[in-house]
Design an enzyme around this catalytic site. Structure first.
Site, PDB file in Angstrom:
ATOM      1  N   ASP B 454       0.859  -1.154   0.000  1.00  0.00           N
ATOM      2  CA  ASP B 454       0.000   0.000   0.000  1.00  0.00           C
ATOM      3  C   ASP B 454       0.910   1.223   0.000  1.00  0.00           C
ATOM      4  O   ASP B 454       2.095   1.107   0.294  1.00  0.00           O
ATOM      5  CB  ASP B 454      -0.855  -0.071   1.274  1.00  0.00           C
ATOM      6  CG  ASP B 454      -1.708   1.140   1.433  1.00  0.00           C
ATOM      7  OD1 ASP B 454      -2.250   1.588   0.415  1.00  0.00           O
ATOM      8  OD2 ASP B 454      -1.830   1.633   2.560  1.00  0.00           O
ATOM      9  N   ARG B 652       6.701  17.584  -3.819  1.00  0.00           N
ATOM     10  CA  ARG B 652       5.464  17.878  -4.559  1.00  0.00           C
ATOM     11  C   ARG B 652       5.344  19.382  -4.675  1.00  0.00           C
ATOM     12  O   ARG B 652       5.361  20.089  -3.677  1.00  0.00           O
ATOM     13  CB  ARG B 652       4.276  17.306  -3.804  1.00  0.00           C
ATOM     14  CG  ARG B 652       4.311  15.813  -3.728  1.00  0.00           C
ATOM     15  CD  ARG B 652       3.544  15.327  -2.550  1.00  0.00           C
ATOM     16  NE  ARG B 652       2.100  15.441  -2.734  1.00  0.00           N
ATOM     17  CZ  ARG B 652       1.276  14.403  -2.600  1.00  0.00           C
ATOM     18  NH1 ARG B 652       1.736  13.226  -2.304  1.00  0.00           N
ATOM     19  NH2 ARG B 652      -0.012  14.569  -2.771  1.00  0.00           N
ATOM     20  N   GLY B 733      -4.897   3.525  -3.550  1.00  0.00           N
ATOM     21  CA  GLY B 733      -6.114   4.191  -3.971  1.00  0.00           C
ATOM     22  C   GLY B 733      -5.849   5.611  -4.439  1.00  0.00           C
ATOM     23  O   GLY B 733      -6.751   6.306  -4.888  1.00  0.00           O
ATOM     24  N   ARG B 867      -5.528   4.098  -7.956  1.00  0.00           N
ATOM     25  CA  ARG B 867      -6.975   4.177  -8.051  1.00  0.00           C
ATOM     26  C   ARG B 867      -7.613   2.788  -8.006  1.00  0.00           C
ATOM     27  O   ARG B 867      -8.503   2.481  -8.791  1.00  0.00           O
ATOM     28  CB  ARG B 867      -7.367   4.851  -9.372  1.00  0.00           C
ATOM     29  CG  ARG B 867      -7.227   6.340  -9.346  1.00  0.00           C
ATOM     30  CD  ARG B 867      -8.369   6.891  -8.598  1.00  0.00           C
ATOM     31  NE  ARG B 867      -8.384   8.336  -8.613  1.00  0.00           N
ATOM     32  CZ  ARG B 867      -8.643   9.058  -7.543  1.00  0.00           C
ATOM     33  NH1 ARG B 867      -8.863   8.470  -6.391  1.00  0.00           N
ATOM     34  NH2 ARG B 867      -8.704  10.353  -7.612  1.00  0.00           N
ATOM     35  N   LYS B 873      -7.301  -4.662  -5.213  1.00  0.00           N
ATOM     36  CA  LYS B 873      -5.994  -4.977  -4.638  1.00  0.00           C
ATOM     37  C   LYS B 873      -5.891  -6.483  -4.428  1.00  0.00           C
ATOM     38  O   LYS B 873      -4.901  -7.111  -4.785  1.00  0.00           O
ATOM     39  CB  LYS B 873      -5.825  -4.267  -3.293  1.00  0.00           C
ATOM     40  CG  LYS B 873      -5.587  -2.775  -3.394  1.00  0.00           C
ATOM     41  CD  LYS B 873      -5.327  -2.212  -2.005  1.00  0.00           C
ATOM     42  CE  LYS B 873      -5.041  -0.725  -2.080  1.00  0.00           C
ATOM     43  NZ  LYS B 873      -4.702  -0.151  -0.784  1.00  0.00           N
TER      44      LYS B 873
END
EC number: 7.6.2.1
Lengths: 342, 1253
Positions: B454, B652, B733, B867, B873
């Site tokens: 994850d 970022r 996700g 996503r 998963k």
């Protein structure tokens, strides 16, 4: 910030694992490593030691004198007779002569040997009642003695079981002929031939003032000629369950070919140094049938050394192993040297 | 990535999967999805129409009905279902979630039943029964019973301890309390007693106990903020809003007690993001959607209290439905071991059959004529052979190692403890130690091929921190002192001058602080002002301290940074915003908020300052901002360079800019804006267009750089694992850009990697599938071409794929649906057949496609799936498991990872985060991702090596032990007479030979942990199953056979002639048994010593201890006293002392042991010199490495590539900002609950605002 961190160190965190060598898998250890010097030197040393032991053993065993008299062939008429079970009452005597070229010095042991007699058969091995042999009053019907437990009339057998029932019952006497006319009965000891533990721990006669009453109410096993309390009428200490011949028989052998200690030479008079060279004869009362199962009987006279009787197996095995180990050591060394150069 | 890539991400929605949207997680109910309703706006102006629609959908599955405050309603017969024969049970689940297996009464029978389900235990039970049959018993009953009892007791104790832990957990969770209306009042009730239809009250920071419909809350308009970290791993807040009608009427306790609404909704399912249903109350139907539902596992935040009615409880809740089935995990070695036990079993039967035949023959030839063997039974030889077959099975039963399973479990348990105890996997900051939650999988850790990770909370800390900025040609954020000179010993900047500083920001550039405080450069202040004003963050000042609630952690980080630098956002109303500028509070009118969405990738605000000047402030992704800049921007070029530098540092970035707007211009625009915002159709598009008009000719102010903080040591861990030939897939996700960015920062992706996207591989796969189809038709050299690689080798490739593309590629959705529609009503038999055929063909194609996909993905060095839903998963993991037959490991921290964790061979949970769902369903848990390398490379590898060594040795030792009986059989008429004493047979496995091998299984290390980590390539042997496989197994067996031959035949030779120095008992069975047993004990224990590579004093103690124990026990058993007490159980009286005092016998033992061991030493030595293994080499150079280690410092990959084209994007979270909410003013309009919870302390302004609106 500094305050916080110092606080944290003061309070020992609750779930922090111990920092012990065991829990952190840091136990001091020596890591076994097969290094060339260690391996090669151990091979050479072990090889040499084995060789030495082997040769030493062979030399020792060579000193052992042993003579075997196969009397089931010599007494073939008796063998024949015993094949038929109905002749069991008929006595059969037989004499076997032999000559000792060299005198047997030291303790001389007299064995009877059996071949092809499967004392180690499962069914046979278990067929005994140790409790009964301890002199206890037990119900042998629950033991493994079946079918040698109780006669149809309800009399229990003493001792019970197949081992006891098939006890070796030849009697052998040894005579020495110093010259053609004299006959000397060689004195043989029938006591003290069994393990101390067997004689004093495993075998007891039922408690009573005399043996015949102790065994009252029980009967001899079917193949026996006389009841157990008559095994040695001369010596009370060697009678009943405590009879040495019986005890030795009850210690079953590991293989189908075996020998059991029968008598020891009593070293008195002429026989103080052992059995002198000369002519001997065995007087055998032949009772034990062996030809039915293609077995053989023999009498063995042997002296003993520290390593036991006349058996070259270990000596040869050690010698060969030692040689092979040395050879392997050389091969390993050659390989090692060759590869190291590379 | 460059700008072309960014534009690619917006696809034509009809033809291409949308990268931004999470696909639904349920694939069983597609047709339901077809009828999904349009998204419901916060304004409930179309209630009636929608309720009509929803009623239509409801009809179909109106089975789920919940009536508030009416427990008896749910016990009606139509809601019962038959569970077992005729026992009826309510279909509404209890809220208690049962985790335990036994209770005190059922423990014994159930546990015994479980244990005897194991083949091995059952086998021994059968043996035990066989041994009681007098005709065939060859061993005493205790030889089997003692070990079996020991095994059963140990396993039972272990199960008991496990179950007690589960009981505790059960009590902990199910005894949490919350308020439930009972008899008209709220009463504290335990979670387990909550029933469907109950009305409950939850307080701030409470966990939601079940899936509930929000009725009202303390907040305006019954808003309720929830944190869904447990569900999807996102820590930002989400808001839920109740129906207007319940908000209005259900605030008071008695009103709620009287509430009797009937909720009709879909059956329980696992779609976290969807809910359809209606509320029927006072004869009006109200539509319900997911915005009104609080799911179990969420946490109430920023809301003092809220009320709701329970819709789904316990097992029906969405999170439980989503958690997938608990699978019983077994390791590869487990199944291998089972097969080996079966193999041995076959051996056993063959050997016994052989002996039985031998016995038949022997009985015929010799036995029948052996009068002394007469046993009164008139059995024929074949029948005796048959009986003997069973006897042999009993005698040789120890070939199947009884203590194998229990020893394996003990070893695994010990290894698990070592994992728990490992200080180097202890995370001090959160006080969490590593924990092996399952104790049956350890050695599998040494065989991992694929890791599925994850992202949020696993690779990253999910903490965004403001790192750097670029303002007016100057980069800030380096280590500098006040005068701007670089510092070697960085000093943390001091924020004490700022009353609003939160004290959490660590910043080392003193120069920036100096600039702000002096105010020499207006741009610097302007920059932070922009950060303070241009956002949709909500503030909560209720506890005296400001706390921000941001829609995304990035935004929160920026606003917090501005606050620390002196521009604190204090409060907002619907159209004002109050900011403290260097201590001076000012309130600005917010004229418009142009919210963020994933297409715009920017957000702006239009504000009017107190002087009346109107300005637009905008922040956004560089790519979109640069397109909209004023052509004459002096800082354009150097900002670009700064952005590049930031991007290389994997920060970022966002660009900040502003624009002055004249009043006229604003008025004109505002008119359009108003028109667009009330547009009834395509409102979003219209708004976007209007926004576009004003967001142009912007003036660049600078750029921010936020660090999505990776957890410590993530890149190092990943590169270590990569070196160990483990492939890492990231499943998240998150948005594609975010995921890609993280891929770069944790060095999964580098500049050399060619990145493939869904669309690229879709084409590849399509052609491959076509080819394969054609080939099946023509049937020419299919196998070779089918397996050719998808890519030309050489390049380092990575795959980034979104959930929608996954569905598309794997034919999960669309095709199936079409097929369903088309083939709905087959009429004729032919059609039916066609349908079946088509279905089969589609299945085959799907399978082929899946296989192709996995093949392709596995060619890439790393794969990132973004996503993706929890179910996807799990699906990805399942695919790799299925088609690669490789061992997989899934690691994650959130409830969204639970499914994947349960699916993978090994699931690892990151603990210490707030959510515990992942940890609960995981097999291992620890505090930080970086501990994974230690878990795999050290613990996993060691466990694997230990287990393999243990198994090899175990099979060896049992064969060496048992086969002696077999050889002996040839000399005792095949009568299954044992070669050892019964007690020796009983205790051999339990006492005499088990401890050393157990200790090796627990403690052995071929190389130290440091070297294991330093040479990850050592790990490969586990992946390739090199240390334990059928070959090794047979080698062990043959080794055992040879040892048994030596152990038997050397004493045989020695006994055949004569023995005994005093001539007594020269060849008796008991002495032979003792000789063989002693040789065996020496040989087997010394063999273990040779196999031990890590000799501690414990090992030495155990090996010599075992031998000593053997002699000790033997002398006891052979002693006089015990024989007198139990004459039939202890028959070997006096054997040991009599036999062992003879030198001849010792020479025999020594020779046997030497002949057993020396060839092994020679062979080991040869293999080490001729074919040394990797670990052998390292072992050899151990000392060298140790010396090196003294100076050795971990190399850091300081070296980085120059300017790259990749650029981090505006990586806000999935959700839109709160602009709608703010603009709608719904949360501000009218109030009875404490207002400042949402609004801060400017009550008066709020009132004003309320009046103006």
């Amino acid at each position: 910030m500094t305050n916080k961190s110092s606080k944290r160190t003061q309070q020992h965190p609750s779930r922090c694992p111990d920092n012990s060598a065991f829990k952190q898998q840091r136990l001091p250890a020596s890591e076994l490593e097969l290094t060339a010097p260690a391996v090669l030197s151990s091979f050479f040393i072990i090889g040499l030691v084995c060789l030495a032991v082997g040769i030493c053993l062979i030399l020792t065993v060579l000193r052992v004198q042993e003579i075997q008299i196969n009397y089931s062939d010599i007494c073939s008429n008796c063998s024949k007779l015993r094949e038929n079970a109905s002749n069991w009452k008929t006595e059969c005597h037989c004499t076997a002569n032999f000559t000792l070229e060299l005198s047997m010095e030291g303790d001389v042991l007299m064995y009877y040997g059996l071949q092809n007699f499967f004392q180690n058969h499962r069914r046979y091995v278990i067929s005994r009642s140790n409790a009964q042999l301890l002199g206890k009053d037990v119900n042998i019907e629950n033991s493994n003695c079946e079918p040698f437990t109780i006669y149809p009339n309800g009399t229990p057998m003493a001792p019970c079981g197949a081992i006891a029932n098939s006890m070796f019952n030849d009697t052998i006497h040894l005579s020495y002929y110093p010259n053609s006319t004299t006959v000397i009965q060689v004195p043989l000891l029938k006591r003290g031939n069994s393990w101390w533990t067997d004689k004093n721990v495993k075998f007891f006669n039922p408690p009573s003032h005399n043996l015949s009453s102790a065994f009252a109410g029980s009967a001899r096993p079917p193949y026996w000629e006389k009841p157990v309390y008559l095994l040695d009428e001369e010596d009370d200490e060697n009678n009943g369950y405590k009879n040495d011949d019986f005890i030795i028989w009850m210690r079953v052998s590991a293989f189908a070919t075996f020998k059991n200690l029968y008598r020891r030479l009593s070293r008195i008079n002429e026989f103080a140094d052992g059995l002198p060279a000369g002519n001997y004869s065995l007087h055998i009362s032949y009772n034990f049938p062996v030809t039915k199962f293609r077995g053989k009987k023999q009498v063995v006279f042997s002296t003993v050394v520290w390593s036991g009787g006349r058996n070259f197996f270990l000596g040869i095995a050690y010698t060969i192993s030692g040689a092979v180990i040395l050879l392997a050591g050389f091969i390993l060394m050659a390989l090692h040297l060759k590869l190291r150069k590379k | 990535m460059n700008s072309e890539r960014d534009s690619e991400t917006t696809f034509d929605e009809d033809s291409q999967p949308n990268d931004e949207v999470m696909p639904y997680s349920d694939d069983e109910t597609e047709d339901e999805l077809d009828t999904q309703q349009p998204a419901i706006e916060p304004e409930q102006n179309r209630i009636n129409r929608e309720s009509e629609e929803s009623r239509e959908t409801m009809r179909r599955d109106s089975g789920w009905q919940v009536k508030a405050n009416d427990r008896s309603f749910h016990e009606q017969p139509q809601f019962q279902k038959t569970t077992f024969l005729c026992v009826k049970k309510s279909k509404y689940a209890e809220n208690a979630i049962k985790t335990y297996k036994y209770n005190p009464i059922t423990f014994l029978p159930l546990n015994l039943f479980e244990q005897f389900k194991r083949a091995a235990n059952f086998y021994f039970l059968i043996l035990l029964i066989l041994q009681t049959i007098p005709q065939i018993t060859t061993l005493s009953w205790y030889t089997t019973l003692v070990p079996l009892l020991l095994v059963l007791v140990i396993t039972a104790i272990k199960d008991l301890v496990d179950d007690i832990a589960r009981h505790w957990m059960y009590n902990e969770i199910n005894n949490r309390t919350c308020d439930v209306i009972k008899d008209g009042r709220f009463k504290a009730t335990k979670w387990k007693d909550i029933k469907v239809g109950d009305i409950i009250r939850l307080k701030k920071n409470n966990f939601v106990p079940a899936d509930i419909l929000l009725l009202s809350s303390s907040e305006p308009n019954s808003l309720c903020y929830v944190e869904t970290a447990e569900l999807d791993g996102e820590t930002n807040l989400k808001f839920k809003m109740s129906l207007e009608v319940t908000d209005r009427y259900l605030q008071e306790e008695n009103a709620m007690a009287e509430f009797d609404g009937l909720i009709e909704c879909e059956e329980p399912n696992n779609r976290l993001d969807k809910f359809t249903g209606t509320l029927l109350w006072r004869n009006v139907r109200y539509p319900l959607d997911a915005d009104k539902i609080l799911l179990r596992g969420c946490k109430i935040r920023n809301t003092d209290f809220c009320h709701g009615v329970v819709i789904f409880a316990g097992a029906d809740t969405k999170i439980m439905k989503n958690s997938g089935k608990t699978r019983f995990k077994r390791t590869k070695i487990d199944s291998l071991m089972n097969y080996m036990v079966y193999t041995i079993f076959v051996f056993l039967i063959l050997l016994s059959a052989g002996l039985a035949i031998g016995h038949t023959y022997w009985e015929q030839q010799i036995g029948n004529s052996s009068w002394y063997l007469y046993d009164g039974q008139d059995y024929s030889p074949p029948y005796r052979g048959f009986l003997n077959f069973w006897g042999c099975i009993i005698v040789l039963n120890t070939m199947v190692p009884i203590s194998l399973y229990v020893s394996v479990e003990v070893i695994r348990l010990g290894q698990s403890y070592f994992i728990n105890w490992d200080l180097q996997m202890y995370y001090a900051e959160k006080d969490t130690a590593a924990k092996a939650r399952t104790t049956t999988l350890n050695e599998q850790l040494g065989q991992i091929h694929y890791i599925f990770s994850d992202k949020t909370g696993t690779l990253t800390q999910n903490i965004m921190t403001f790192k750097k900025c670029f303002i007016n040609g100057e980069t800030y954020g380096e280590y500098r002192d006040r005068r701007g000179q670089p510092q070697n010993n960085p000093e943390e900047a001091d924020f004490s001058w700022n009353m609003y500083a939160d004290g959490k920001l660590t910043f080392y550039d003193q120069y920036l602080i100096e600039q702000i405080r002096l105010g020499n450069e207006p741009e610097v202040r302007q920059f932070f002002f922009l950060l303070a004003i241009c956002h949709t963050v909500m503030v909560d000042a209720s506890e005296g301290d400001l706390s921000y609630q941001a829609a995304s952690p990035d935004e929160g980080a920026l606003v917090t940074a501005a606050r620390n630098f002196g521009f604190a956002f204090l409060s907002r109303t619907q159209n004002t915003i109050t900011i403290s500028e260097m201590g001076i509070e000012r309130t600005y009118d917010v004229l418009a908020i142009l919210d963020f969405n994933s297409d715009r990738k920017r957000m702006s605000v239009v504000v009017r300052d107190p002087n009346g000047n109107i300005r637009l402030y905008c922040k956004g992704a560089d790519t979109v901002i640069y397109e909209r800049l004023h052509p004459r921007n002096p800082r354009r070029q150097d900002t670009q360079e700064a952005l590049d530098t930031f991007a290389v540092e994997t920060l970022r970035t966002l660009c900040l800019c502003y624009k002055d707007i004249s009043h006229d211009e604003y008025k004109a625009w505002n008119k359009k804006f108003m028109a667009a915002s009330v547009a009834s159709s395509n409102r979003d598009e219209a708004l976007d267009k209007v926004y576009e008009e004003i967001e142009k000719n912007l003036i660049l102010l600078g750029a921010t750089a936020i660090e999505d903080k990776l957890q410590d040591g993530v890149p190092e861990t990943i590169s270590k694992l990569a070196k160990a030939d483990i492939k890492i897939w990231v499943l998240t996700g998150d948005k594609k850009e975010t995921a890609e960015n993280i891929g770069f920062s944790c060095e999964l992706l580098t500049d050399e990697t060619t990145i493939c996207y869904g669309e690229d591989i879709s084409a590849l796969l399509q052609t491959r599938l076509e080819n394969q189809k054609n080939r099946i038709g023509s049937n020419v050299n299919s196998s070779q071409r089918a397996n050719e690689p998808f890519f030309q080798s050489g390049r380092n490739r990575a795959l980034i794929i979104t959930g929608s593309w996954l569905n598309e590629i794997l034919l999960e959705k669309k095709k199936k649906k079409k097929k369903l529609l088309k083939l709905k009503f087959p009429k004729t038999a032919e059609e039916k057949q066609n349908r079946v055929q088509n279905k089969r063909r589609a299945e085959a194609m799907k399978e082929q496609q899946q296989k192709n996909f996995v093949d392709l993905a596995c060619e890439c060095s790393s794969v990132i799936c973004c996503r993706v839903t929890p179910k996807q998963k799990a699906m990805v993991v399942e695919l790799v498991k299925k088609y690669k037959k490789a061992i997989t490991l899934a690691i994650g921290d959130g409830a969204n990872d639970v499914n994947m964790i349960k699916t993978a061979h090994i699931g690892v949970g990151i603990s210490g985060q707030e959510g515990m769902q992942a940890v609960m369903s995981s097999d291992y848990s620890f505090g930080q991702f970086r501990y994974l390398q230690r878990l795999l490379l050290v613990h996993g590898r060691w466990s694997y090596i230990r287990m393999c060594k243990f198994l090899r040795y175990f099979f060896y030792k049992n064969f060496a032990f048992t086969l002696v009986h077999f050889w002996y059989s040839f000399f005792n008429g095949y009568s299954s007479q044992t070669a050892y004493e019964d007690w020796f047979i009983t205790l051999y496995n339990v006492l005499y030979s088990s401890l050393p091998v157990l200790l090796v299984g627990l403690l052995d290390q071929d190389v130290s942990d440091k070297l294991s980590l330093r040479f990850p390539s050592l790990y490969v042997s586990g992946q390739k199953d090199l240390l334990f496989n059928y070959k090794k197994f047979f080698v062990s067996l043959i080794h055992g056979v040879i040892t048994s031959l030596i152990i038997f035949f050397i004493p045989y030779g020695a006994y055949l002639q004569t023995m005994g120095q005093d001539g007594e008992a020269p060849s008796d069975y008991q002495s032979f048994a003792v000789t063989a047993a002693s040789s065996l004990i020496f040989a087997v224990n010394f063999q273990m010593g040779l196999d031990t590579s890590y000799w501690t004093f414990v090992n030495a103690f155990s090996i010599f201890g075992s031998i000593a124990l053997y002699f000790g026990i033997m002398f006891d058993i052979h002693s006089a006293g015990i024989h007198v007490l139990f004459p039939s159980a202890f028959q070997f009286t006096g054997t040991a002392p009599n036999a062992l005092r003879q030198p001849y016998l010792w020479l025999t033992i020594i020779l046997s042991v030497a002949v057993c061991l020396l060839p092994v030493v020679a062979l080991n030595f040869l293999t080490m010199t001729i074919w040394p293994s990797e670990s052998n080499k390292i072992q050899k150079n151990r000392k060298k490495y140790k010396a090196e280690e003294e100076q050795w410092k971990r190399r850091r990959s300081v070296f980085r590539r120059g300017i790259s084209g990749r650029r981090s994007a505006y990586a806000f979270s999935h959700q839109r900002g709160y602009a709608d909410l703010i603009a709608s003013g719904r949360n501000i309009r009218r109030r009875r609950a404490p207002l400042d919870a949402v609004l801060g302390h400017n009550m008066s302004e709020v009132r004003e605002a309320g009046e103006t609106s």
